[in-house]
Design an enzyme around this catalytic site. Structure first.
Site, PDB file in Angstrom:
ATOM      1  NE  ARG A 115      -4.098   1.863   1.003  1.00 16.63           N
ATOM      2  CZ  ARG A 115      -5.128   2.183   0.228  1.00 16.63           C
ATOM      3  NH1 ARG A 115      -5.181   1.787  -1.032  1.00 16.63           N
ATOM      4  NH2 ARG A 115      -6.123   2.903   0.708  1.00 16.63           N
ATOM      5  CB  THR A 394      -9.020  -0.255  -7.815  1.00 14.66           C
ATOM      6  OG1 THR A 394      -9.007   0.930  -7.064  1.00 14.66           O
ATOM      7  CG2 THR A 394      -8.351  -1.381  -7.069  1.00 14.66           C
ATOM      8  CB  THR A 412      -5.838   1.132  -6.545  1.00 12.35           C
ATOM      9  OG1 THR A 412      -6.661   2.226  -6.911  1.00 12.35           O
ATOM     10  CG2 THR A 412      -5.289   1.387  -5.155  1.00 12.35           C
ATOM     11  CG  ASN A 414      -8.180   6.758  -4.580  1.00  8.86           C
ATOM     12  OD1 ASN A 414      -8.999   5.859  -4.394  1.00  8.86           O
ATOM     13  ND2 ASN A 414      -8.341   7.967  -4.064  1.00  8.86           N
ATOM     14  CG  ASP A 436      -8.538   5.297  -0.078  1.00  9.84           C
ATOM     15  OD1 ASP A 436      -9.574   5.840  -0.491  1.00  9.84           O
ATOM     16  OD2 ASP A 436      -7.997   4.335  -0.674  1.00  9.84           O
ATOM     17  CB  SER A 465      -7.215  -0.266   1.258  1.00  9.36           C
ATOM     18  OG  SER A 465      -7.680  -0.832   0.062  1.00  9.36           O
ATOM     19  CB  SER A 466     -12.622  -0.963   0.411  1.00 12.22           C
ATOM     20  OG  SER A 466     -13.003   0.113   1.209  1.00 12.22           O
ATOM     21  N   GLY A 486     -13.607  -0.893  -7.196  1.00 13.26           N
ATOM     22  CA  GLY A 486     -14.944  -0.365  -6.894  1.00 13.26           C
ATOM     23  C   GLY A 486     -15.016   0.439  -5.620  1.00 13.26           C
ATOM     24  N   GLY A 487     -13.865   0.929  -5.106  1.00 16.24           N
ATOM     25  CA  GLY A 487     -13.903   1.735  -3.878  1.00 16.24           C
ATOM     26  C   GLY A 487     -14.522   0.932  -2.750  1.00 16.24           C
TER      27      GLY A 487
HETATM   28  O1  DON Z   1      -8.022   1.327  -1.537  1.00 17.44           O
HETATM   29  C1  DON Z   1      -9.201   1.606  -1.718  1.00 17.44           C
HETATM   30  O2  DON Z   1     -10.108   1.116  -1.076  1.00 17.44           O
HETATM   31  C2  DON Z   1      -9.551   2.561  -2.844  1.00 17.44           C
HETATM   32  N1  DON Z   1      -8.484   3.496  -3.053  1.00 17.44           N
HETATM   33  C3  DON Z   1      -9.868   1.783  -4.068  1.00 17.44           C
HETATM   34  C4  DON Z   1     -10.272   2.662  -5.230  1.00 17.44           C
HETATM   35  C5  DON Z   1     -11.066   1.970  -6.259  1.00 17.44           C
HETATM   36  O3  DON Z   1     -11.380   0.816  -6.154  1.00 17.44           O
HETATM   37  C6  DON Z   1     -11.527   2.792  -7.407  1.00 17.44           C
HETATM   38  N2  DON Z   1     -12.016   1.944  -8.451  1.00 17.44           N
HETATM   39  N3  DON Z   1     -13.043   1.809  -8.891  1.00 17.44           N
END
Ligand code: DON
Length: 582
Positions: A115, A394, A412, A414, A436, A465-466, A486-487
């Site tokens: 990360r 991501t 990712t 982000n 994040d 992170s997720s 997908g955040g």
């Molecule tokens: O680490 C995380 O949870 C976020 N930065 C992920 C970002 C993400 O999945 C964007 N994509 N769709």
């Protein structure tokens, strides 16, 4: 013959054999088929090795490495570097991520945390204005949001410790270098994503020169994207190892670019960055073992927490994407996301009660407060008290080789194309991952996520992170490798892929294509994809849920392994994805 409700639901969901009585006869006659004749979507099949990623050219690179004798880790690294070239909106060397590795012979799973890290000069109030209000511009659109990239260190560590030993880092970089140097044809996905990011890329001459035309418009499908500077940086890593990125000319250029855009990164931040191995987080679900990414990702912890809560219900009986099943998924998710906001952060800085959060007992207590008929308003839910710790980017790819070694990797920048800033002379797109962090209490980040002290910004801290790269084992054998971008929705996507396969007997392709929902506690609403029936939605509404239609989300890349057969499904929600095997 009268069929029970369960039989009918099973038929509708596409069970291997829809009616137990018939299945019995069939099993007597022949071996149970791996894919149901009721299937509405088919996975790609392979025997010896498979890569499923968001960009088919990169999947092919990984498969070629396995054909040449590499293991799943070698293939994952080559795929990951190739994605930095062919899927620049998310594949990267200027970002970071997580890799969960399984070694079949040693029966051992490892989590590699690469990360991004906040620089040493980061303060808790870094993203606030003079009045103490969160200024998203700072974390999302300035150099302050750039974390020290982790991908190069993570891949180098993975190769050194878990690669087959047959390939040098330079050999694993070679396909990516060729793709960057010779250029790639702009495919439909690039042709879609570049115009969407043109405004952000166009702010920086160094980015515009690579990704846009002189007039600021995006190139079209069929044109070529040549990334000479990126080829140079990848070559520098090939020659010198990670030092070719974290020290010297490349590091100087990255630091200069972040700081010219308002950041406070130092050469020392780059030089001292390291990827770390962490113990995987483990859980169980209906007799399977779940192995996933621990903090600083919240992904594994909450996928397991939600599975633990849901284990108390017979979801299979309720039926795939039925109102009853979706209601329970939403109620369980709310509880987990409330916990996320309070308890999760970088374990090097805060004590995360992982064991408590993934315990069956805790899930039991949470389950007791769930009504099967009424939605509980999020405002009435506050984070639980688990036992203290005693004891639009991501991308995800999944790899399995012929020996059953596996890699689940999510990494990712982000946002799509990260900050949009290429460090001049390097071809490296920089991330805006530090968004994040929870800039302050009750200030949602770009994904609407809340957080507090546990995830406050701080020097050399990794933002929460997720991302949820996850493995599932059945009777000790690797069964599922999955994950998605997908955040905040990543957690819901990994969860539903597992439920769709385990509870509803969908094959990997059906599990991927099925419409998804997401609830993250705050805001108090179920986001749902197109494809759920209006009847289902009305029932959910009548139970007190707020519903919000949403664009299709995520890009799950899954391998399902049954009796040694690899069944891959690349998510059709994005163009150009590819499950490739041999
Ligand atoms: O680490 C995380 O949870 C976020 N930065 C992920 C970002 C993400 O999945 C964007 N994509 N769709």
């Amino acid at each position: 013959m009268r069929f029970s409700r369960r039989d009918l639901l099973a038929g509708a969901a596409g069970l291997l054999a829809p009616f137990p009585a018939l299945a019995q006869t069939r099993r007597q006659q022949q071996q149970e088929p791996i894919i149901s004749t009721y299937a509405r979507a088919l996975p790609v099949l392979a025997e010896h090795g498979m890569v499923v990623s968001q960009e088919e050219r990169a999947s092919r690179v990984g498969v070629e490495i396995m054909r040449a004798g590499g293991n799943a880790v070698d293939a994952a690294i080559a795929t990951g570097f190739a994605l930095a070239v062919t899927l620049p909106r998310a594949g990267n060397i200027g970002g970071g991520g997580f890799m969960v590795v399984h070694l079949a012979r040693e029966k051992k799973s490892i989590a590699i945390d690469y990360r991004e890290m906040a620089g040493g000069l980061t303060t808790p109030s870094v993203f606030l204005d003079g009045r103490g209000e969160f200024e998203p511009e700072k974390s999302q659109s300035s150099g302050l949001g750039v974390g020290v990239p982790g991908t190069v260190a993570g891949f180098a560590l993975a190769r050194e410790k878990y690669g087959s030993g047959k390939f040098t880092l330079a050999e694993l970089l070679a396909p990516a270098i060729a793709l960057a140097r010779d250029g790639i044809e702009i495919d439909a996905d690039l042709a879609d994503s570049l115009p969407q990011a043109a405004a952000r890329l166009g702010r920086y001459p160094s980015s515009k020169a690579i990704f846009l035309r002189e007039d600021g418009t995006a190139p079209k499908r069929g044109e070529r994207l040549v990334q000479t500077d990126l080829a140079g940086t990848l070559s520098s890593i090939a020659r010198e190892g990670p030092r070719g990125f974290y020290e010297g000319e490349v590091a100087r250029k990255i630091v200069a670019a972040a700081n010219e855009a308002g950041g406070r990164m130092t050469l020392d931040d780059m030089k001292t960055y390291s990827a770390v191995e962490r113990p995987v987080v483990r859980g169980s679900y209906r007799g399977r073992e779940i192995v996933s990414m621990p903090p600083p990702s919240s992904g594994g912890v909450h996928v397991i927490e939600i599975l633990n809560i849901l284990e108390g219900y017979d979801l299979g009986e309720l039926g795939h994407n039925s109102a009853d099943a979706l209601h329970l998924i939403a109620e369980a998710s709310k509880l987990a996301f409330a916990d996320r906001a309070a308890h999760l952060g970088d374990p090097d800085f805060v004590r995360v009660p992982v064991a408590g959060l993934v315990s069956k007992k805790y899930a039991e207590a949470l389950r007791a407060a769930i009504s099967t008929q009424r939605a509980r308003p999020s405002s009435e839910i506050s984070p639980g008290k688990p036992q203290p710790y005693e004891s639009d980017q991501t991308t995800h790819f999944s790899v399995v080789d012929g020996e059953g070694n596996a890699v689940a990797n999510t990494y990712t920048l982000n946002f799509s194309y990260g900050l949009g800033l290429v460090a001049a002379g390097t071809g490296v797109l920089l991330n805006n991952e530090l968004d994040d962090f929870a800039a302050r209490e009750n200030a949602p980040n770009a994904y609407g996520l809340l957080g507090g002290a546990a995830n406050a910004p701080g020097p050399r801290k990794r933002p929460l992170s997720s991302m949820s790269p996850t493995l599932v084992f059945r009777d000790g054998e690797l069964e599922i490798v999955t994950g998605s971008p997908g955040g905040s929705r990543i957690i819901s996507i990994a969860l539903q892929i597992i439920l769709n396969i385990v509870d509803f007997n969908l094959n990997a392709a059906e599990a991927t294509e099925a419409p998804r929902i997401h609830h993250q506690w705050m805001p108090d609403q179920i986001d749902f994809e197109r494809g759920l029936s209006i009847d289902t939605l009305r029932i959910l509404e009548s139970r007190g849920h707020k519903l919000r239609p949403t664009r299709a989300f995520g890009s799950a890349q899954t391998i399902h392994r049954v009796r040694g057969v690899l069944m891959g499904a690349a998510d059709s929600r994005q163009r150009g994805t590819g499950a490739v095997g041999y």
